[in-house]
Structure formats: structure tokens, C-alpha cells
Design an enzyme around this catalytic site. Structure first.
Site, mmCIF file in Angstrom:
data_model
loop_
_atom_site.group_PDB
_atom_site.id
_atom_site.type_symbol
_atom_site.label_atom_id
_atom_site.label_comp_id
_atom_site.label_asym_id
_atom_site.label_seq_id
_atom_site.Cartn_x
_atom_site.Cartn_y
_atom_site.Cartn_z
ATOM 1 N N PRO A 193 5.073 -6.125 -0.315
ATOM 2 C CA PRO A 193 3.813 -6.479 0.365
ATOM 3 C C PRO A 193 3.979 -7.449 1.544
ATOM 4 O O PRO A 193 3.007 -7.785 2.202
ATOM 5 C CB PRO A 193 2.978 -7.103 -0.751
ATOM 6 C CG PRO A 193 3.917 -7.469 -1.809
ATOM 7 C CD PRO A 193 5.089 -6.552 -1.699
ATOM 8 N N TYR A 245 3.029 -17.143 6.405
ATOM 9 C CA TYR A 245 4.175 -16.580 5.671
ATOM 10 C C TYR A 245 5.297 -17.606 5.796
ATOM 11 O O TYR A 245 5.813 -17.837 6.893
ATOM 12 C CB TYR A 245 4.645 -15.277 6.307
ATOM 13 C CG TYR A 245 3.710 -14.098 6.188
ATOM 14 C CD1 TYR A 245 2.618 -13.932 7.039
ATOM 15 C CD2 TYR A 245 3.931 -13.112 5.225
ATOM 16 C CE1 TYR A 245 1.779 -12.832 6.943
ATOM 17 C CE2 TYR A 245 3.093 -12.002 5.118
ATOM 18 C CZ TYR A 245 2.023 -11.883 5.982
ATOM 19 O OH TYR A 245 1.185 -10.788 5.870
ATOM 20 N N LYS A 248 1.567 -3.560 4.295
ATOM 21 C CA LYS A 248 1.564 -2.151 4.697
ATOM 22 C C LYS A 248 1.119 -1.185 3.610
ATOM 23 O O LYS A 248 0.725 -0.056 3.900
ATOM 24 C CB LYS A 248 2.981 -1.738 5.155
ATOM 25 C CG LYS A 248 3.400 -2.373 6.459
ATOM 26 C CD LYS A 248 2.499 -1.968 7.598
ATOM 27 C CE LYS A 248 2.421 -3.034 8.679
ATOM 28 N NZ LYS A 248 1.163 -3.027 9.388
ATOM 29 N N HIS A 267 -8.677 -11.247 12.267
ATOM 30 C CA HIS A 267 -7.590 -12.193 12.507
ATOM 31 C C HIS A 267 -6.772 -11.734 13.716
ATOM 32 O O HIS A 267 -6.297 -10.609 13.752
ATOM 33 C CB HIS A 267 -6.666 -12.289 11.272
ATOM 34 C CG HIS A 267 -7.221 -13.183 10.210
ATOM 35 N ND1 HIS A 267 -6.420 -13.877 9.340
ATOM 36 C CD2 HIS A 267 -8.498 -13.503 9.880
ATOM 37 C CE1 HIS A 267 -7.176 -14.603 8.525
ATOM 38 N NE2 HIS A 267 -8.451 -14.379 8.825
ATOM 39 N N TYR A 324 2.770 -5.180 12.749
ATOM 40 C CA TYR A 324 1.815 -5.801 11.824
ATOM 41 C C TYR A 324 0.399 -5.262 12.040
ATOM 42 O O TYR A 324 -0.307 -4.985 11.078
ATOM 43 C CB TYR A 324 1.822 -7.328 12.011
ATOM 44 C CG TYR A 324 1.174 -8.086 10.868
ATOM 45 C CD1 TYR A 324 -0.158 -8.501 10.937
ATOM 46 C CD2 TYR A 324 1.898 -8.393 9.711
ATOM 47 C CE1 TYR A 324 -0.753 -9.195 9.889
ATOM 48 C CE2 TYR A 324 1.311 -9.089 8.653
ATOM 49 C CZ TYR A 324 -0.022 -9.476 8.758
ATOM 50 O OH TYR A 324 -0.612 -10.156 7.706
HETATM 51 P P1 FAS Z 1 -3.127 2.953 -6.495
HETATM 52 O O1 FAS Z 1 -2.039 2.609 -7.456
HETATM 53 O O2 FAS Z 1 -3.994 1.884 -5.932
HETATM 54 O O3 FAS Z 1 -4.139 3.995 -7.193
HETATM 55 C C1 FAS Z 1 -3.658 5.037 -8.014
HETATM 56 C C2 FAS Z 1 -4.745 5.363 -9.020
HETATM 57 O O4 FAS Z 1 -4.301 6.467 -9.812
HETATM 58 C C3 FAS Z 1 -4.995 4.205 -9.978
HETATM 59 O O5 FAS Z 1 -6.374 3.919 -10.042
HETATM 60 C C4 FAS Z 1 -4.473 4.728 -11.326
HETATM 61 O O6 FAS Z 1 -5.243 4.262 -12.426
HETATM 62 C C5 FAS Z 1 -4.624 6.228 -11.157
HETATM 63 N N1 FAS Z 1 -3.704 6.994 -12.003
HETATM 64 C C6 FAS Z 1 -2.419 6.713 -12.286
HETATM 65 N N2 FAS Z 1 -1.907 7.661 -13.100
HETATM 66 C C7 FAS Z 1 -2.907 8.569 -13.322
HETATM 67 C C8 FAS Z 1 -3.000 9.768 -14.084
HETATM 68 N N3 FAS Z 1 -1.964 10.232 -14.773
HETATM 69 N N4 FAS Z 1 -4.184 10.440 -14.087
HETATM 70 C C9 FAS Z 1 -5.240 9.976 -13.367
HETATM 71 N N5 FAS Z 1 -5.219 8.838 -12.632
HETATM 72 C C10 FAS Z 1 -4.053 8.153 -12.618
HETATM 73 N N6 FAS Z 1 -0.384 -3.738 -0.659
HETATM 74 C C11 FAS Z 1 -0.635 -4.540 0.395
HETATM 75 O O7 FAS Z 1 -0.774 -4.038 1.514
HETATM 76 N N7 FAS Z 1 -0.737 -5.907 0.219
HETATM 77 C C12 FAS Z 1 -0.615 -6.482 -1.026
HETATM 78 O O8 FAS Z 1 -0.704 -7.686 -1.175
HETATM 79 C C13 FAS Z 1 -0.378 -5.678 -2.148
HETATM 80 N N8 FAS Z 1 -0.283 -6.217 -3.412
HETATM 81 C C14 FAS Z 1 -0.051 -5.386 -4.494
HETATM 82 C C15 FAS Z 1 0.048 -5.887 -5.809
HETATM 83 C C16 FAS Z 1 0.296 -5.043 -6.907
HETATM 84 C C17 FAS Z 1 0.374 -5.604 -8.310
HETATM 85 C C18 FAS Z 1 0.481 -3.658 -6.685
HETATM 86 C C19 FAS Z 1 0.797 -2.734 -7.846
HETATM 87 C C20 FAS Z 1 0.383 -3.147 -5.387
HETATM 88 C C21 FAS Z 1 0.110 -4.001 -4.285
HETATM 89 N N9 FAS Z 1 -0.010 -3.518 -2.983
HETATM 90 C C22 FAS Z 1 -0.257 -4.300 -1.911
HETATM 91 C C23 FAS Z 1 0.096 -2.140 -2.735
HETATM 92 C C24 FAS Z 1 -1.224 -1.516 -3.105
HETATM 93 O O9 FAS Z 1 -2.259 -2.140 -2.389
HETATM 94 C C25 FAS Z 1 -1.075 -0.063 -2.842
HETATM 95 O O10 FAS Z 1 -0.441 0.192 -1.607
HETATM 96 C C26 FAS Z 1 -2.383 0.667 -2.894
HETATM 97 O O11 FAS Z 1 -3.015 0.368 -4.104
HETATM 98 C C27 FAS Z 1 -2.066 2.144 -2.734
HETATM 99 O O12 FAS Z 1 -3.167 2.853 -3.093
HETATM 100 P P2 FAS Z 1 -3.021 4.218 -3.909
HETATM 101 O O13 FAS Z 1 -1.955 5.037 -3.309
HETATM 102 O O14 FAS Z 1 -4.405 4.752 -4.013
HETATM 103 O O15 FAS Z 1 -2.447 3.803 -5.341
HETATM 104 C C1 PHB Z 2 -3.192 -10.622 0.447
HETATM 105 O O1 PHB Z 2 -4.128 -11.263 0.983
HETATM 106 O O2 PHB Z 2 -3.227 -10.246 -0.742
HETATM 107 C C2 PHB Z 2 -1.965 -10.289 1.281
HETATM 108 C C3 PHB Z 2 -1.991 -10.524 2.637
HETATM 109 C C4 PHB Z 2 -0.875 -10.208 3.398
HETATM 110 C C5 PHB Z 2 0.247 -9.667 2.785
HETATM 111 C C6 PHB Z 2 0.262 -9.423 1.406
HETATM 112 C C7 PHB Z 2 -0.859 -9.743 0.647
HETATM 113 O O3 PHB Z 2 1.348 -9.361 3.531
#
Ligand code: FAS
Ligand code: PHB
Length: 390
Positions: A293, A201, A297, A72, A385
Site C-alpha cells: 500500500p 510517508y 495503488k 490533496h 502517485y
Molecule cells: P476486495 O478484497 O476489496 O474485495 C473482494 C470481495 O470478494 C470481498 O468483499 C470478499 O468478501 C469477496 N469474496 C472473496 N471470496 C469470495 C467468494 N469465494 N465468493 C464470493 N465473494 C468472495 N489499498 C490501498 O490503495 N491503500 C491501502 O491503504 C490499502 N490497505 C489495505 C489493507 C488491507 C488489510 C488489505 C487486505 C488491502 C488493502 N489495500 C489498500 C488494498 C485494497 O484496498 C484493495 O486493493 C481493494 O480492496 C481491491 O478491491 P477488490 O479487488 O474489489 O478486492
Molecule cells: C490510507 O489512508 O489508508 C493510506 C493512504 C496512503 C497510502 C496507504 C494507505 O499509501
């Protein structure tokens, strides 16, 4: 059991760290609380910075990403029923982002780790970390009723916001910075074609909306909802109707509806822990920071942390130098805070706040009109971005 680096968490941060360390010849074991399928079932991020794509290539998992990822070169900002295109490529001298779901990034990293015969222990219960303030840290856990212990040189806390690692640091040794927003994002995933070839957005009087995608046949949409909203109160039809109300007429007309295959509400918060190193324990990814989000980032910051930490640990083993280890926290936090600022500023620009005074509402409108009229303002948004340099 013994390894060089114990990684807690098999999300993007832990898996990418493990892949980058494997390339540097550093031995790791990953301990994950959930099952592989559960981790893959979480629908999260969708946009990868150029730097993240480059790191995934360095980790050896770029093949499917290159095939299936959508490049994109811009995105739209909607305001007062009109749309402004931020021309990322023109404003940043040729850079772009890639739309490729976090689920697919995680799958590629898991498959690569399994193919390399590296150890990942899923469904590890009661994971606990010990003696990370000494030279002999270890990790314990229970699996199928059997107690296990892993001795290691270092522990990487990649266990997300609710993980055990940050919680294991004495409260006097860590400072937490947090802002909780009064709303969340209700997200829907549906196998329908996107309403726009690029992300939209939209700031609307009824609230924020985001039109994103996973492929030319799978769309990802979000609408801002109150922080305490019940996802059960939202039928698919109610979601589609509300989404259309928040988009400009052309985009609204192009929305193709269909049954949701995933529907959930994500809370929005800004959060940073300082520092990110405690003896032989390091925090990376969501264990260290959370961004709303809005700026796409979260996943990309996790990738940046994994890069910095992998470089520091590889230097320790390869060059017997701890300069990188000593610098990790300061180096990662410098980039984290800049992304926190960008994510916060875009969230303030694009969302509706019930608590906004008439003056503050006019400031938001003036902010958007300034972006519309200023190449410098659009360039600032674009360079953040596509991702600040690593
Ligand atoms: P994660 O949370 O992905 O991974 C951590 C891992 O550790 C998990 O698998 C968990 O099960 C494990 N864990 C936890 N406690 C533990 C323990 N005690 N023992 C062993 N394992 C354990 N970011 C964006 O850029 N765009 C988005 O749209 C976006 N949407 C999101 C929506 C939601 C609902 C959430 C919660 C986050 C969102 N994020 C988004 C942010 C997300 O993408 C995170 O930045 C990303 O998952 C970060 O990755 P990790 O740091 O690996 O953490
Ligand atoms: C998504 O595709 O899930 C998405 C894209 C851009 C954002 C957040 C989420 O800023």
C-alpha cells in the site's frame, strides 16, 4: 437464474464494474461471500487517483465524494528528521489526489446499485464457477441451506486475493509472480485530528510510518512492524509512542492521541497473475494483483481493471465485437506492472530492512537525497502517485 455477466465479489472492483456495466445497459448479478456490513467494516485504502474519481463520476456515484473528499495537492516524505514535500499539482501540470476512504467508495457503490434495483446476493456460501472455458459458464452457491445456480455469458472474478476465481484456473494455464516483504503495516483509525494537512510517508531508523486521514476529525496512521507481529502486543499508548518516535519533531508534536476505533496489521506483498482472461472468466482487482500500500495503488488499480473490463464487455454486447475482450488482459497488465514497479520502488525507498547491508543502507540514503535534489526524480514520483493515464 440467468444474467449476462456474473460478478464474484462486492468489493470496489466488483461494485464499480457492475455500475459501469449498468451504465452501458449490460445486466449483472453480484455474488458476495460476506454480509454488506462486514464488507463495509473492512478499513482499507484512503487515497483516490484523479482517474478513479473520474470513473466513480462516470458510474454516477460522485456526489458525496465531491462533498466530503479531501483534495490533496502534495504529500511529504520524511527522512533523517527532515521533510520533503512532493508538490503533486505543480509537478504534474495541475493534477491531484482525493482522500476518501475505500469504505465510503464501497458504501456509495452499494447504495447506488440497490437504488437501481440491481441484484447483489450477500452471504453467498460455497460459491463455485463452472464451464468458463466453454460458451455456457455458470455459477453455483448455497444460501440459507438452499443450492442456487446462475447461468451467464461471462464471469468477472473480482473476489480478491483469497477468492475462488483465480483458484479455479488450472495451474498450467496461469503464471504467478510474487514478492513477500518481511514486514507489515500496523494501522490505527482514531477520531482525532490529523497531525498534518497532507500525508507524511516517513523513513526512520526504527521503521516506516505513515500519517494519513479520513476527514479533518478522523486520522489513519500506520507503523511498519515485523511480518509475524501480534496486534495484541500493541496497546494504543505503545502505538502512539512509536509513531511519534518515527516522525520529525514538528509532526510528532502535532500528533493528537485518542482511543483506536480500529487496529489491524496488513501484510505487504507484490503479486501479479498472468494472463487475466481464461475463456469467459476474467480476473480484476486484488484477484489479479496485489501491491504494497506504500504507493496507494491497490484500490486505484482495481478501478482501472473495472474500466477496461467494462469497456470490453460493453463492446461485446453493443457492437458484437470481441476485440476488447481479446485485448483486456494485455491492456490491464501493462498498467498493472507499472503500478507494481512504483509501489515496489517506494516500498524499498521508505522501509527499513533488517537484511540491508551497510552499502544498501547508504544506497537508500543516496536515493532519498537524489529525490530531494532532483525535480525530475520528484516528477517521476508525482506522476505515478496521481495515477498513470488509463
Ligand atoms: P476486495 O478484497 O476489496 O474485495 C473482494 C470481495 O470478494 C470481498 O468483499 C470478499 O468478501 C469477496 N469474496 C472473496 N471470496 C469470495 C467468494 N469465494 N465468493 C464470493 N465473494 C468472495 N489499498 C490501498 O490503495 N491503500 C491501502 O491503504 C490499502 N490497505 C489495505 C489493507 C488491507 C488489510 C488489505 C487486505 C488491502 C488493502 N489495500 C489498500 C488494498 C485494497 O484496498 C484493495 O486493493 C481493494 O480492496 C481491491 O478491491 P477488490 O479487488 O474489489 O478486492
Ligand atoms: C490510507 O489512508 O489508508 C493510506 C493512504 C496512503 C497510502 C496507504 C494507505 O499509501
Amino acid at each position: 437464474m440467468r444474467t449476462e455477466v456474473a460478478i464474484i465479489g462486492a468489493g470496489p472492483a466488483g461494485l464499480l464494474l457492475g455500475a459501469l456495466l449498468a451504465r452501458a445497459g449490460v445486466e449483472t448479478v453480484i455474488l458476495e461471500r460476506k454480509s454488506r456490513d462486514y464488507v463495509l467494516g473492512r478499513i482499507r485504502a484512503g487515497v483516490l487517483e484523479q482517474g478513479t474519481v473520474d470513473l466513480l463520476a462516470r458510474a454516477g456515484v460522485e456526489a458525496r465524494l465531491r462533498r466530503e473528499g479531501l483534495v490533496h495537492e502534495g504529500f511529504f516524505m520524511g527522512f533523517a528528521n527532515r521533510r520533503l514535500r512532493i508538490d503533486l499539482t505543480e509537478l504534474t501540470g495541475g493534477r491531484h489526489v482525493t482522500v476518501y476512504g475505500q469504505t465510503e467508495v464501497t458504501r456509495d457503490l452499494m447504495d447506488s446499485r440497490d437504488a437501481a434495483g440491481l441484484t447483489t446476493i450477500y452471504e453467498a456460501e460455497d460459491v463455485a464457477i463452472h464451464d468458463f472455458d466453454r460458451d455456457t459458464p455458470c455459477v453455483t452457491w448455497v444460501k440459507d441451506g438452499v443450492h442456487h445456480r446462475l447461468d451467464c455469458d461471462f464471469i468477472a472474478g473480482c473476489d480478491g486475493f483469497h477468492g475462488v476465481c483465480r483458484a479455479s484456473v488450472p495451474s498450467g494455464a496461469i503464471q504467478l509472480f510474487e514478492k513477500v516483504y518481511p514486514f507489515g503495516w500496523l494501522g490505527v483509525l482514531a477520531d482525532v485530528p490529523p497531525c498534518s494537512h497532507e500525508l507524511i510517508y516517513a523513513n526512520h531508523a526504527r521503521g516506516f510510518a505513515l500519517c494519513s486521514m479520513r476527514s479533518p476529525t478522523r486520522s489513519r496512521y500506520y507503523v511498519q512492524v515485523p511480518a509475524d507481529e501480534d496486534v495484541g502486543a500493541w496497546s494504543d499508548q505503545r502505538f502512539w509512542d512509536e509513531l511519534r518516535l518515527r516522525l520529525d519533531p514538528e509532526a510528532a508534536d502535532r500528533v493528537v492521541t485518542g482511543p483506536s476505533i480500529e487496529k489491524s496489521i496488513a501484510p505487504l506483498r507484490s503479486f501479479v497473475a498472468e494472463p487475466l482472461r481464461f475463456g469467459r472468466l476474467f480476473l480484476a482487482g486484488d484477484a489479479a494483483h496485489i501491491v504494497p500500500p506504500t504507493g496507494a495503488k491497490g484500490l486505484n488499480l482495481a478501478a482501472g481493471d473495472a474500466y477496461y473490463l467494462s469497456e470490453a464487455l460493453a463492446e461485446h454486447y453493443r457492437e458484437r465485437s470481441d476485440a476488447g475482450i481479446r485485448a483486456y488482459s494485455e491492456r490491464a497488465l501493462a498498467r498493472i506492472w507499472k503500478s507494481e514497479r512504483f509501489s515496489w520502488s517506494l516500498t524499498m525507498l521508505l522501509h527499513r530492512f533488517d537484511t540491508m547491508s551497510p552499502f544498501e543502507q547508504r544506497m537508500q540514503e543516496a536515493d532519498f537525497r537524489y529525490v530531494e535534489s532532483s525535480r525530475a526524480a520528484q516528477t517521476a514520483i508525482a506522476e505515478n502517485y496521481v495515477g498513470l493515464p488509463l
